[in-house]
Design a protein around this motif. Structure first.
Motif, PDB file in Angstrom:
ATOM      1  N   SER A   1      45.008  12.278   2.529  1.00 51.16           N
ATOM      2  CA  SER A   1      46.093  12.169   1.906  1.00 51.16           C
ATOM      3  C   SER A   1      46.303  10.918   1.121  1.00 51.16           C
ATOM      4  O   SER A   1      46.605  10.803  -0.113  1.00 51.16           O
ATOM      5  CB  SER A   1      47.519  12.045   2.767  1.00 51.16           C
ATOM      6  OG  SER A   1      48.561  11.998   2.230  1.00 51.16           O
TER       7      SER A   1
ATOM      8  N   GLU B   1      50.377  18.225   2.043  1.00 49.17           N
ATOM      9  CA  GLU B   1      50.061  18.934   3.113  1.00 49.17           C
ATOM     10  C   GLU B   1      48.944  18.322   4.015  1.00 49.17           C
ATOM     11  O   GLU B   1      49.050  18.778   5.138  1.00 49.17           O
ATOM     12  CB  GLU B   1      49.277  20.287   2.373  1.00 49.17           C
ATOM     13  CG  GLU B   1      50.229  21.417   1.453  1.00 49.17           C
ATOM     14  CD  GLU B   1      51.386  21.612   2.563  1.00 49.17           C
ATOM     15  OE1 GLU B   1      51.499  21.544   3.694  1.00 49.17           O
ATOM     16  OE2 GLU B   1      52.267  22.158   1.789  1.00 49.17           O
TER      17      GLU B   1
ATOM     18  N   ASN C   1      51.249  16.783   6.232  1.00 45.54           N
ATOM     19  CA  ASN C   1      51.773  17.719   7.322  1.00 45.54           C
ATOM     20  C   ASN C   1      50.848  18.124   8.438  1.00 45.54           C
ATOM     21  O   ASN C   1      51.340  18.334   9.555  1.00 45.54           O
ATOM     22  CB  ASN C   1      52.116  19.118   6.579  1.00 45.54           C
ATOM     23  CG  ASN C   1      53.599  18.960   5.862  1.00 45.54           C
ATOM     24  OD1 ASN C   1      54.546  18.506   6.310  1.00 45.54           O
ATOM     25  ND2 ASN C   1      53.807  19.411   4.740  1.00 45.54           N
TER      26      ASN C   1
ATOM     27  N   MET D   1      44.974  22.781   6.508  1.00 42.87           N
ATOM     28  CA  MET D   1      45.465  22.100   5.193  1.00 42.87           C
ATOM     29  C   MET D   1      45.138  22.853   3.782  1.00 42.87           C
ATOM     30  O   MET D   1      45.915  23.089   3.166  1.00 42.87           O
ATOM     31  CB  MET D   1      44.805  20.892   4.979  1.00 42.87           C
ATOM     32  CG  MET D   1      45.148  19.981   3.762  1.00 42.87           C
ATOM     33  SD  MET D   1      44.162  18.633   3.399  1.00 42.87           S
ATOM     34  CE  MET D   1      42.772  19.115   2.341  1.00 42.87           C
TER      35      MET D   1
ATOM     36  N   ARG E   1      47.635  25.949   3.837  1.00 44.10           N
ATOM     37  CA  ARG E   1      48.751  25.403   3.327  1.00 44.10           C
ATOM     38  C   ARG E   1      48.782  25.049   1.881  1.00 44.10           C
ATOM     39  O   ARG E   1      49.949  25.385   1.239  1.00 44.10           O
ATOM     40  CB  ARG E   1      49.370  24.210   3.964  1.00 44.10           C
ATOM     41  CG  ARG E   1      49.567  24.688   5.648  1.00 44.10           C
ATOM     42  CD  ARG E   1      50.006  23.460   6.334  1.00 44.10           C
ATOM     43  NE  ARG E   1      51.447  23.202   5.494  1.00 44.10           N
ATOM     44  CZ  ARG E   1      52.560  23.350   6.153  1.00 44.10           C
ATOM     45  NH1 ARG E   1      52.657  24.028   7.459  1.00 44.10           N
ATOM     46  NH2 ARG E   1      53.840  23.213   5.521  1.00 44.10           N
ATOM     47  N   VAL E   2      47.990  24.371   1.351  1.00 43.01           N
ATOM     48  CA  VAL E   2      47.670  23.956  -0.159  1.00 43.01           C
ATOM     49  C   VAL E   2      47.613  25.416  -0.990  1.00 43.01           C
ATOM     50  O   VAL E   2      48.420  25.538  -1.935  1.00 43.01           O
ATOM     51  CB  VAL E   2      46.422  23.255  -0.422  1.00 43.01           C
ATOM     52  CG1 VAL E   2      46.248  23.129  -1.811  1.00 43.01           C
ATOM     53  CG2 VAL E   2      46.505  21.935   0.286  1.00 43.01           C
TER      54      VAL E   2
ATOM     55  N   ARG F   1      51.175  27.119  -0.834  1.00 36.83           N
ATOM     56  CA  ARG F   1      52.079  26.084  -1.593  1.00 36.83           C
ATOM     57  C   ARG F   1      51.960  26.610  -3.221  1.00 36.83           C
ATOM     58  O   ARG F   1      52.783  26.773  -4.177  1.00 36.83           O
ATOM     59  CB  ARG F   1      52.148  24.895  -1.594  1.00 36.83           C
ATOM     60  CG  ARG F   1      53.139  23.883  -2.211  1.00 36.83           C
ATOM     61  CD  ARG F   1      53.227  22.589  -1.907  1.00 36.83           C
ATOM     62  NE  ARG F   1      53.538  22.298  -0.363  1.00 36.83           N
ATOM     63  CZ  ARG F   1      54.809  21.450  -0.203  1.00 36.83           C
ATOM     64  NH1 ARG F   1      55.242  20.905  -1.344  1.00 36.83           N
ATOM     65  NH2 ARG F   1      55.160  21.107   0.900  1.00 36.83           N
TER      66      ARG F   1
END
Lengths: 225, 219
Positions: free
Chosen positions: A62, A83, A86, A210, A213-214, A217
């Protein structure tokens, strides 16, 4: 640009899965050094420590993507940054839970005063605050820019905190530090056979979640357009 | 050029503060009443440990409140005007230095109040004053940066606390360690470590502020 972010391909996901499967099965079979205090709970090292490795890998990712965002202001990099946080928070909470259960059985309390525990808790506070900060800015470009600045600033100060704390608040009783009562991380060679693959497996699992999730999104954003 | 800009901006901030005296008076009264509430809340004489912890915690809260307004005090239109005449680096450095001045005054006042109400536990005055100076500097630089971040978001004031508390801990705990030494022994042994840590943190924060603030300055 996109190719650099998306680590597509089946092989590393499969590798992560197999490493974890191996760690979960062989972690309970392997011969471990039998210590009076820890007994069989020493096996937690394959899982609890893996959570922190995973969390750290996510938070470092990140941090890097926040830096990259400020160089070019590409929205994709901000998505990876958020993400990664997260997933980092998820791993952090799991790390706290596995650690607390272990601590209750080993030290007799869910929480003790210790630099390592405090450092982990502060890390959680920082990244929960990061999420609150994001929530309170409506404009997406402003949100990306401001939260990237906070991410960089906070990550560096957190690293300072984790390094400084043992020096000012005395010794730790947490395993894995010189002088700690239980030198569990002074791993025997038989434990190492599980430990290192397990760590790699948790980190790969983190990147997998990750990645999913990316992509989710991005699809949602495309849908809204 | 940068130094000239910084000087002008600090002068502007001081003038503004003296013109809107109610802001300064508000923060001074906040400091005094917090210490007085604490004084009444503890009936017995404080131990050195409690004295030390209370002192820094109160200073942290005062700092959060005093510095939190740094970037929301003036109207947005006025900030647009500043974009055109000053560099972002000059703005952030001037704010940090101005807040250092403010924090140093608040810290000294708080120290005086503690001596008056909570009893004098001091054995090494020079070391404690050094801790106050380094502490004011560190609080000012970190909180200025957080104030700049929080000013870009809504619900500025609760964000100010939420964002700053976890990241200010390395500074705060090192300060507490250093001033504990000043309260318990008159020699300077063991102070080198905390002093090096404090200087490193201050230095790192200034560099980060200098590099990162330009991204916050304009939309």
């Amino acid at each position: 640009m996109t190719d650099k972010i998306k680590i597509t391909g089946l092989w590393w996901k499969l590798l992560g899965f197999l490493l974890l499967l191996y760690a979960v099965i062989y972690g309970f079979i392997v011969e471990i050094p039998y210590l009076d205090v820890t007994k069989e709970s020493l096996r937690n090292v394959f899982y609890h420590v893996g959570m922190w490795f995973g969390m750290f890998a996510m938070l470092a990712t990140s941090f890097i993507f926040s830096l990259r965002y400020l160089r070019g202001f590409h929205e994709k990099e901000d998505i990876v940054a958020v993400e990664a946080v997260n997933v980092g928070i998820l791993f952090g909470i799991l790390g706290l839970i596995t650690g607390m259960i272990w601590a209750k059985n080993t030290w007799g309390a869910f929480w003790v005063r210790d630099p390592k525990l405090d450092g982990a808790a502060v890390g959680m506070f920082i990244y929960l605050a990061y999420m609150v900060l994001r929530g309170s800015i409506d404009d997406i470009h402003k949100r990306a820019k401001v939260s990237a600045v906070f991410n960089i600033f906070a990550f560096i100060l957190w690293i300072v905190f984790v390094m400084v704390l043992p020096r000012i608040s005395g010794s730790t009783i947490h395993p894995g530090q010189d002088g700690a009562p239980i030198m569990a991380l002074n791993l025997s060679s038989s434990t190492r056979v599980v430990f290192y693959p397990a760590m790699a497996g948790w980190i790969l699992l983190g990147f997998w979640i990750m990645n999913l999730r990316v992509r989710m999104r991005k699809l949602r954003m495309k849908n809204e357009e | 050029m940068l130094i000239k800009e910084v000087k002008t901006l600090i002068g502007k901030d001081i003038k503004l503060e003296l013109k809107q005296k109610y802001v300064l008076n508000g923060i001074l009264l906040y400091l005094l009443s917090t210490i007085f509430v604490t004084y009444l809340a503890f009936e017995e004489v404080l131990t050195t440990e409690t004295w030390n912890s209370l002192f820094w915690i109160i200073l942290l809260f005062v700092g959060v409140n005093g510095i939190g307004k740094s970037f929301v005090q003036e109207s947005p239109a006025r900030y647009i005007y500043y974009y055109t005449i000053a560099s972002p680096q000059a703005v952030v450095l001037s704010k940090i230095l101005y807040n250092l001045l403010l924090m140093a005054i608040l810290a000294l006042l708080s120290f005086g109040m503690f001596l008056l109400l909570m009893g004098n536990r001091l054995v090494n005055l020079e070391l404690f004053l050094l801790a106050l100076l380094l502490g004011s500097f560190g609080l000012s630089s970190i909180l200025t940066m957080v104030a700049a971040i929080a000013s870009r978001a809504s619900n500025n004031f609760s964000l100010m606390a939420v964002l700053s508390f976890p990241i200010i801990l390395p500074l705060l705990l090192t300060l507490m360690k250093l001033s504990r030494l000043a309260l318990t022994g008159s020699d300077w042994s063991g102070t080198a470590g905390p002093l090096v840590i404090l200087l490193t943190i201050n230095f790192a924060v200034i560099i980060l502020a200098y590099l990162l603030f330009p991204y916050l300055w304009r939309d």
